[in-house]
Design a protein around this motif. Sequence first.
Motif, PDB file in Angstrom:
ATOM      1  N   PHE A 154     -10.178  42.757  -2.951  1.00 23.40           N
ATOM      2  CA  PHE A 154     -11.049  41.757  -2.318  1.00 23.40           C
ATOM      3  C   PHE A 154     -12.208  42.442  -1.594  1.00 23.40           C
ATOM      4  O   PHE A 154     -13.371  42.040  -1.722  1.00 23.40           O
ATOM      5  CB  PHE A 154     -10.250  40.905  -1.330  1.00 23.40           C
ATOM      6  N   ILE A 155     -11.902  43.489  -0.826  1.00 18.69           N
ATOM      7  CA  ILE A 155     -12.946  44.190  -0.075  1.00 18.69           C
ATOM      8  C   ILE A 155     -13.948  44.822  -1.038  1.00 18.69           C
ATOM      9  O   ILE A 155     -15.168  44.737  -0.841  1.00 18.69           O
ATOM     10  CB  ILE A 155     -12.316  45.246   0.851  1.00 18.69           C
ATOM     11  N   ASN A 156     -13.451  45.457  -2.092  1.00 18.34           N
ATOM     12  CA  ASN A 156     -14.352  46.100  -3.051  1.00 18.34           C
ATOM     13  C   ASN A 156     -15.261  45.092  -3.752  1.00 18.34           C
ATOM     14  O   ASN A 156     -16.403  45.407  -4.094  1.00 18.34           O
ATOM     15  CB  ASN A 156     -13.545  46.879  -4.088  1.00 18.34           C
ATOM     16  N   ASN A 157     -14.762  43.875  -3.953  1.00 12.63           N
ATOM     17  CA  ASN A 157     -15.537  42.855  -4.668  1.00 12.63           C
ATOM     18  C   ASN A 157     -16.559  42.149  -3.780  1.00 12.63           C
ATOM     19  O   ASN A 157     -17.512  41.550  -4.283  1.00 12.63           O
ATOM     20  CB  ASN A 157     -14.608  41.811  -5.284  1.00 12.63           C
TER      21      ASN A 157
ATOM     22  N   HIS B  26     -11.070  54.912   2.327  1.00 12.08           N
ATOM     23  CA  HIS B  26     -11.315  55.549   1.035  1.00 12.08           C
ATOM     24  C   HIS B  26     -10.004  56.005   0.391  1.00 12.08           C
ATOM     25  O   HIS B  26      -9.808  55.852  -0.824  1.00 12.08           O
ATOM     26  CB  HIS B  26     -12.256  56.744   1.212  1.00 12.08           C
ATOM     27  N   ASN B  27      -9.100  56.549   1.195  1.00 12.95           N
ATOM     28  CA  ASN B  27      -7.823  57.033   0.664  1.00 12.95           C
ATOM     29  C   ASN B  27      -6.990  55.905   0.051  1.00 12.95           C
ATOM     30  O   ASN B  27      -6.130  56.157  -0.797  1.00 12.95           O
ATOM     31  CB  ASN B  27      -7.016  57.706   1.771  1.00 12.95           C
ATOM     32  N   GLU B  28      -7.234  54.663   0.488  1.00 12.84           N
ATOM     33  CA  GLU B  28      -6.478  53.525  -0.042  1.00 12.84           C
ATOM     34  C   GLU B  28      -7.141  52.899  -1.264  1.00 12.84           C
ATOM     35  O   GLU B  28      -6.630  51.936  -1.815  1.00 12.84           O
ATOM     36  CB  GLU B  28      -6.300  52.457   1.049  1.00 12.84           C
TER      37      GLU B  28
ATOM     38  N   ALA C  18     -19.842  53.240  -2.441  1.00 11.02           N
ATOM     39  CA  ALA C  18     -20.813  52.209  -2.846  1.00 11.02           C
ATOM     40  C   ALA C  18     -21.243  51.332  -1.674  1.00 11.02           C
ATOM     41  O   ALA C  18     -22.014  50.384  -1.865  1.00 11.02           O
ATOM     42  CB  ALA C  18     -20.214  51.335  -3.948  1.00 11.02           C
ATOM     43  N   MET C  19     -20.782  51.632  -0.467  1.00 11.86           N
ATOM     44  CA  MET C  19     -21.028  50.760   0.677  1.00 11.86           C
ATOM     45  C   MET C  19     -21.859  51.468   1.746  1.00 11.86           C
ATOM     46  O   MET C  19     -21.827  52.690   1.863  1.00 11.86           O
ATOM     47  CB  MET C  19     -19.695  50.310   1.292  1.00 11.86           C
TER      48      MET C  19
ATOM     49  N   LYS D 105     -23.929  57.688   6.724  1.00 11.25           N
ATOM     50  CA  LYS D 105     -23.322  57.804   5.392  1.00 11.25           C
ATOM     51  C   LYS D 105     -23.399  59.241   4.887  1.00 11.25           C
ATOM     52  O   LYS D 105     -22.444  59.769   4.301  1.00 11.25           O
ATOM     53  CB  LYS D 105     -24.031  56.853   4.424  1.00 11.25           C
ATOM     54  N   THR D 106     -24.534  59.891   5.119  1.00  6.13           N
ATOM     55  CA  THR D 106     -24.696  61.280   4.682  1.00  6.13           C
ATOM     56  C   THR D 106     -23.687  62.187   5.373  1.00  6.13           C
ATOM     57  O   THR D 106     -23.039  63.030   4.740  1.00  6.13           O
ATOM     58  CB  THR D 106     -26.126  61.771   4.963  1.00  6.13           C
TER      59      THR D 106
END
Length: 288
Positions: free
Chosen positions: A91-94, A112-114, A120-121, A222-223
Motif C-alpha cells: 500500500f505504501i509503495n503504491n 527500506h529493510n522491509e 523512489a520517494m 535524500k543524498t
Amino acid sequence: NDSSLDVLSGSHSSNMIVTPDTFTEKLNSLPNSTMWIMDVETNGFDPYNMNQLCGIGLADLDSENAYYFPFRHQSEEPNLSQDQLKQLVEFINNTCETVVGYNVKFDAKFLHNEGINIDAMKLLDVLVMVRMTEPTTMNRLSLTDTLIRTYGEEAGAYDLETKKVLKKNKWFRDFSLAPPSVLGPYCIDDVKWTRKLYKDRFRKLVTSNQIELFHFQTKLTKTLYMMERRGVTIDNAYAKQAYDKILTRIDVLKNRIYELVGHEFNISSTKQLGETFNAMGVHSPLRT
C-alpha cells in the motif's frame, strides 16, 4: 495552544492500534495520500546489524487520524502477520511519494529493510525544518525538547511518561519487549506531533522566505541517506596526501601568526587568543 493539546494528548481509542481483526478494514480506509508521516519503533538502533522494526506509526496530513501497526512485539498481545506487513508495504509503495518524519533518515533505513521503496520517494525531515526556524544557538532539537519549547511542558509529557514505563520494565534497550498497548499510543503521539510541527514550521518557512532553501535541504537529506546506506568509497592514498598538505598549511599559518604577534601562544585557547588581541589593541565591543 490549548486546542491542539486537547487533540494530541487525549486518550487513544483502541482502534488506533491495528489488530489482525481490524487490519483489512483499516488498510482499506486509508486515503490514497502521496505524503505520509511515518515513525518506526525498533528493537535496536542499528538497521545494518540484525535490528528490525517492531511497529510502524502512520498518519496522513489531512485528517486527525493516526495508526500503529505492530509486527514483532514480544508480548502476549497480538501482532500483525508478516503477510499483513507485506500488504501494508505494498500500500505504501503504491501511494507514497514523500515520507515525512522527525530525523527521517533513521526511519527510512528500517522501512527500506522491509521492502518499502525509499529510493523512489522524497524524504522530508521535520527536524531540518525545526533547525531552519530556530535560533542558531539552539542545540536541543530532539522531538521532545522541541515540543516542550514550542507548545509547553504538557506536549512532551507523553514521551517522558512512556520512557519511565519502558525503563521501569527494562524494555528501554529493546522496544519490542513492550506490548503494543504501551508502545502504540506513544508512536501515535509521535506521528501526530510530527504532523503538527510540519504544518506549523512550514508556515514559518514560508513567512521567512526559506521554501526554496528547504527544497534544497530535502534533496540533501535524500543524498545523505543514500550515502549512509550505501557507504562512501574513500581513496586512502589521496586522503593521506590531502591530510599531509593540511598539516603543512597549518604550520605555515601558525608561524605567520606568531610572527605577527611576536611570540608563540596556544591559538586554540580562547582566553589566550583574547589576551593576544587585547595586547595588540583589538577589543571586542561585546562581552564574551
